[in-house]
Motif scaffolding. Structure first.
Motif, PDB file in Angstrom:
ATOM      1  N   ASP A 147      83.508 -15.600  46.610  1.00  0.00           N
ATOM      2  CA  ASP A 147      84.450 -14.569  46.675  1.00  0.00           C
ATOM      3  C   ASP A 147      84.110 -13.755  45.086  1.00  0.00           C
ATOM      4  N   ALA A 205      80.574 -12.190  45.477  1.00  0.00           N
ATOM      5  CA  ALA A 205      80.913 -10.977  46.464  1.00  0.00           C
ATOM      6  C   ALA A 205      81.677  -9.668  45.776  1.00  0.00           C
ATOM      7  N   ARG A 206      82.539  -9.785  45.073  1.00  0.00           N
ATOM      8  CA  ARG A 206      83.129  -8.746  44.350  1.00  0.00           C
ATOM      9  C   ARG A 206      82.247  -8.327  43.275  1.00  0.00           C
ATOM     10  N   ARG A 216      76.370  -9.519  47.898  1.00  0.00           N
ATOM     11  CA  ARG A 216      76.701  -9.849  49.152  1.00  0.00           C
ATOM     12  C   ARG A 216      76.260 -10.799  50.059  1.00  0.00           C
ATOM     13  N   GLU A 217      74.683 -10.802  49.730  1.00  0.00           N
ATOM     14  CA  GLU A 217      73.731 -11.714  50.377  1.00  0.00           C
ATOM     15  C   GLU A 217      73.954 -13.244  49.867  1.00  0.00           C
ATOM     16  N   ALA A 228      76.760 -14.155  48.376  1.00  0.00           N
ATOM     17  CA  ALA A 228      77.984 -14.677  48.707  1.00  0.00           C
ATOM     18  C   ALA A 228      78.082 -15.254  50.006  1.00  0.00           C
ATOM     19  N   ALA A 229      77.366 -14.613  51.256  1.00  0.00           N
ATOM     20  CA  ALA A 229      77.574 -15.201  52.485  1.00  0.00           C
ATOM     21  C   ALA A 229      76.990 -16.660  52.553  1.00  0.00           C
ATOM     22  N   ARG A 286      84.120 -15.323  56.792  1.00  0.00           N
ATOM     23  CA  ARG A 286      83.858 -14.427  55.603  1.00  0.00           C
ATOM     24  C   ARG A 286      82.545 -14.395  55.451  1.00  0.00           C
ATOM     25  N   GLU A 345      81.157 -11.511  57.018  1.00  0.00           N
ATOM     26  CA  GLU A 345      81.702  -9.923  56.680  1.00  0.00           C
ATOM     27  C   GLU A 345      80.662  -9.813  55.520  1.00  0.00           C
ATOM     28  N   ASN A 346      80.052 -10.777  54.951  1.00  0.00           N
ATOM     29  CA  ASN A 346      79.118 -10.346  53.585  1.00  0.00           C
ATOM     30  C   ASN A 346      77.772 -10.326  53.973  1.00  0.00           C
TER      31      ASN A 346
END
Length: 408
Positions: A369, A372-373, A377-378, A380-381, A403, A406-407
């Protein structure tokens, strides 16, 4: 008797049982010293109520009625077994008590219930045994249900309960409430058992009735020990956490994270009750700090208006009072939301340095999380997928994979 009146009688029996059962068991244990006899007598009284009340009507004082039937059953058993004369005399005196009155003065009833709670939660017993004994003896939860919740067989749980009761007798564990410094030492252990009992019911795939029982016992403890602020704080914490239960899943049964929950579905009466308990509550103990954190979440009108700075401050103090890898993890998340994801990731790296959180799925989810913030994002996934691979809860696994998607 009509079907509706029979249902009303059964409901009255269930309500009376919830209130009177621990009091009956506690009183009979004190008098007989026999846990099995006390539990069997109380169970027989409940069975008799379910048989008679639909036909005869609910008595004016259901709790006293149940106490009288249980007391007489114990007396008959002792007579048949010709157990010690002293116990027989004590039970005979109890049998003469009027059915409309309590078997002991109010102060003695309070002491009995506290004795039972502190005995079930004695540190000489293994933690799982304490939880199981509390469920069985105080809450009257069937052994099969306890076994299912604690992931074991009914026969194994029966043996564990039998060993726990035998240890209480053989080791001379006192049926008493500790006093002075001993109470200060023992109370956190009792509160920990109630909190663990709550989590067994509140977890994603837990048994909801256990959470309800934990709240009932926490409420009883707070009422019986008003001079102990941590007992009141625990009750507030459980009320705040439980207030969100209805919003934790969507129509398909999938978990909904706190920031996406429909706050109109929260139990606002429970939130108000908890807020009143916390108002002017003295002390800065672990449960008080956790309750303050939960209150910040529960009273925020929206996720964006959550007071993360206050939450981070509470975790700073909580780490000093009760250091643990999980609390350090939560502190990192709070700092990440209060002061930016980089600050959270820095603290998270420190929390994970010892390796204690390597297989803890929520640690991977927290890193995901925050990552991602921060914009990656990659990665994070990938981290969300790592978290999903480590959880044993199917509903949590689905939520984490969502989740990750989503990322991606």
């Amino acid at each position: 008797m009509t079907q509706s009146s029979a249902a009303a009688a059964r409901g009255a029996a269930a309500e009376a049982a919830a209130d009177a059962y621990p009091r009956i068991v506690a009183a009979l244990i004190r008098i007989t010293g026999d846990w099995t006899l006390a539990e069997d007598s109380a169970q027989d009284a409940l069975a008799t109520a379910l048989e008679r009340w639909p036909a005869d009507g609910v008595p004016g004082n259901p709790g006293a009625w149940l106490m009288t039937v249980a007391r007489n059953r114990a007396l008959d058993t002792v007579r048949r077994a010709t157990v010690e004369r002293r116990k027989l005399r004590d039970l005979a005196v109890l049998a003469l008590t009027a059915a409309t009155g309590d078997p002991q003065p109010p102060d003695e009833v309070v002491d009995d219930r506290l004795r039972l709670i502190f005995t079930c939660c004695h540190p000489a017993l293994a933690l799982e045994a304490r939880v199981a004994l509390t469920l069985r003896t105080i809450c009257a939860v069937p052994t099969a249900d306890i076994a299912r919740a604690l992931l074991t067989s009914e026969s194994t749980m029966t043996r564990r309960l039998t060993r726990a009761k035998a240890k209480i007798a053989d080791a001379g564990i006192p049926y008493a409430v500790p006093e002075g410094p001993a109470l200060t030492e023992r109370l956190p252990g009792v509160l920990a058992v109630l909190y663990l009992l709550f989590t067994h019911g509140y977890n994603a795939d837990g048994e909801p009735a256990f959470a309800t029982e934990a709240i009932r016992l926490a409420r009883l403890l707070a009422q019986l020990m008003p001079q102990q602020p941590e007992a009141t704080a625990l009750l507030a914490l459980l009320l705040l956490q439980h207030s969100r239960r209805a919003a934790r899943r969507d129509a398909d049964g999938n978990l909904v994270t706190l920031d996406k929950q429909d706050r109109t579905r929260w139990d606002h009466s429970a939130i108000e009750e908890a807020a009143a308990l916390l108002r002017d509550l003295p002390g800065d103990g672990p449960y008080a700090l956790q309750a303050q954190i939960a209150a910040c979440h529960a009273t925020a009108p929206s996720p964006e208006r959550t007071d993360w700075a206050t939450i981070a401050g509470c975790y700073d103090r909580l780490v000093g009072r009760q250091p643990s890898p999980v609390i350090e993890l939560n502190r990192a998340v709070a700092h990440g939301y209060a002061f930016g994801p980089a600050a959270g990731l820095e603290l998270l790296a420190l929390a994970r340095a010892g390796g204690a959180l390597d297989d803890y799925p929520l640690a991977w989810a927290a890193e995901a999380d925050l990552t991602a913030r921060e914009g990656d994002r990659e990665r994070a996934a990938d981290l969300f997928r790592e978290a999903a691979a480590r959880t044993h809860s199917e509903s949590e696994r689905r939520a984490l994979l969502d989740r990750a998607a989503e990322n991606a």
